[in-house]
Design an enzyme around this catalytic site. Structure first.
Site, mmCIF file in Angstrom:
data_model
loop_
_atom_site.group_PDB
_atom_site.id
_atom_site.type_symbol
_atom_site.label_atom_id
_atom_site.label_comp_id
_atom_site.label_asym_id
_atom_site.label_seq_id
_atom_site.Cartn_x
_atom_site.Cartn_y
_atom_site.Cartn_z
ATOM 1 N N GLU A 1 0.599 -1.123 0.016
ATOM 2 C CA GLU A 1 0.069 -0.039 0.052
ATOM 3 C C GLU A 1 0.941 1.275 -0.015
ATOM 4 O O GLU A 1 0.460 2.243 -0.864
ATOM 5 C CB GLU A 1 -1.037 0.048 1.170
ATOM 6 C CG GLU A 1 -2.222 -1.112 1.091
ATOM 7 C CD GLU A 1 -1.414 -2.270 2.013
ATOM 8 O OE1 GLU A 1 -2.422 -3.022 2.573
ATOM 9 O OE2 GLU A 1 -0.341 -2.619 1.971
ATOM 10 N N SER B 1 5.368 -39.714 2.175
ATOM 11 C CA SER B 1 5.081 -39.458 3.890
ATOM 12 C C SER B 1 4.446 -38.152 3.971
ATOM 13 O O SER B 1 3.822 -38.294 4.998
ATOM 14 C CB SER B 1 6.831 -39.487 4.152
ATOM 15 O OG SER B 1 7.302 -40.613 4.232
ATOM 16 N N ARG C 1 10.956 -22.556 -7.855
ATOM 17 C CA ARG C 1 11.758 -22.381 -6.649
ATOM 18 C C ARG C 1 11.931 -21.036 -5.941
ATOM 19 O O ARG C 1 11.718 -20.430 -4.885
ATOM 20 C CB ARG C 1 13.363 -22.917 -6.759
ATOM 21 C CG ARG C 1 13.633 -24.315 -6.875
ATOM 22 C CD ARG C 1 14.987 -24.553 -7.357
ATOM 23 N NE ARG C 1 15.024 -25.954 -7.443
ATOM 24 C CZ ARG C 1 16.216 -26.620 -7.821
ATOM 25 N NH1 ARG C 1 17.336 -25.699 -8.379
ATOM 26 N NH2 ARG C 1 16.384 -27.840 -8.143
#
Length: 388
Positions: free
Chosen positions: A74, A327, A206
């Site tokens: 802003e 995982s 990345r």
């Protein structure tokens, strides 16, 4: 005036926004994306100062959050507009802050500039703000409209929102696979699956994330550098993070040898050897300790992500391969998936690129939005992203 392309927004029946509000918010969202990966722990925000014109909005000032999160979008846009901001409208992708931190509140800067109207996409979930910026501006006579392109703004800010609301960063998986679905052969040299166009896209991704995340197995097998090497964006390399339960990362690994130029963090178990930590620290790496998983076999991934969040990380780009991806999927910590498919088949048994838990997420999760395959040279790129 042609607005930049943006993510489609689902609207309720009868809902409509003024065309100038929509057009300027799309510009603000495009500006915000310039800061992705470069503003954490702050959100990447875009702002546009404008007035109505006969042929569409007249842009007086543009801004986006600067490196390190300051100055905010802003005040950058207001400074560019100068005195012309008085009586104008400000379109901003996230509620202007209302608290004193390392900078003065943006809501105060808006009032001082004489802005008459604020078009805000969404409220800031940070408890220090959380609607107070909008309330403050309304109390001082500023007209405030909230909700323009809200879905797109939540999408753009999902890493920041997850850190504030869930205490973890947004997690994006990147996986490469052969045409028959393998990430690697069972034995032999490393596969070169994709070409230079796909590599360039990975380097750009990345640059748009705060950290790139791998497991120690990737470090030991490939000795990657994990930096952004696109011309002009070398300074946008993310922090390299290695999940390494017992601190097997060699001090001579490239990501450690370059840790004084591009930061490297190594997440290890509480009981990992102290001597190994000392050697890595002397080379410039930072070791972060977290508990082991309940079964003791590896790290507690939720604790590891929380530790990254505590350091300000909002967006994590996982390049750790199929095992780490599976995982994270089993732990319910996958927000987006980027799959690069090469043109050639492996033609023999290998390591599947996508495990069963991840396949369930990208194929059957009703909250997962599936993009179309996009050609990148001889390769194909496809994105998947959770809606919320």
């Amino acid at each position: 005036m042609t607005a930049p392309a943006g993510r489609p927004r689902a609207r309720s029946p009868g809902e409509a926004f003024p065309p100038d509000d929509v057009a300027t918010m799309r510009i603000a969202l495009a500006l915000a994306r310039r800061g992705l990966g470069n503003t954490w722990p702050n959100p990447a925000v875009g702002a546009v100062v404008w007035t109505p014109g006969p042929d569409g909005p007249v842009i007086l000032g543009r801004g986006w959050t600067q490196p390190g999160g300051r100055p905010h979008a802003e005040p950058v846009a207001l400074a560019q507009a100068g005195a012309a901001a008085r009586g104008a409208t400000l379109s901003v992708t996230l509620e202007p802050c209302s608290h004193f931190g390392k900078t003065a509140p943006c809501s105060h800067a808006i009032l001082d500039a004489g802005i008459a109207r604020v078009v805000s996409a969404i409220e800031d979930p940070d408890p220090r703000v959380n609607g107070r910026g909008h309330i403050m501006m309304r109390a001082h006579g500023v007209t405030v409209s909230v909700g323009v392109l809200a879905s797109e703004a939540r999408w753009a800010n999902r890493g920041f929102i997850k850190r504030i609301v869930e205490g973890r960063p947004m997690v994006t998986l990147k996986l490469a696979r052969t045409a028959d679905g393998y990430a690697a052969a069972c034995a032999g040299p490393r596969l070169m699956i994709t070409g230079p166009e796909a590599a360039a896209r990975v380097h750009l991704m990345r640059a748009q994330h705060d950290v790139v995340l791998v497991g120690v197995g990737t470090v030991l097998a490939d000795d990657p550098l994990l930096t952004c090497r696109l011309p002009g964006l070398e300074h946008r390399s993310p922090v390299r993070v290695v999940l390494d339960t017992t601190l097997r990362t060699p001090p001579g690994a490239r990501i450690v040898a370059t840790a004084r130029e591009v930061p490297t963090w190594i997440v290890a178990a509480l009981d990992a050897p102290g001597a190994a930590e000392t050697a890595l620290a002397q080379a410039g790496a930072v070791v972060i300790r977290v508990p082991r998983a309940p079964d003791g076999a590896g790290l507690d991934l939720l604790a590891a992500l929380a530790a990254l969040s505590a350091r300000g990380v909002t967006r994590a780009f996982c390049e750790g391969g199929p095992r780490l991806a599976e995982s994270l999927a089993l732990a319910g910590q996958v927000d987006a998936v980027e799959i690069l498919t090469g043109p050639d088949r492996l033609g023999r048994p290998g390591l599947p690129s996508i495990g069963p838990a991840l396949a369930q997420i990208i194929e059957r999760d009703p909250q997962m939005e599936r993009g179309e395959a996009v050609p990148l040279g001889r390769d194909a790129w496809r994105s998947y992203a959770r809606r919320r």
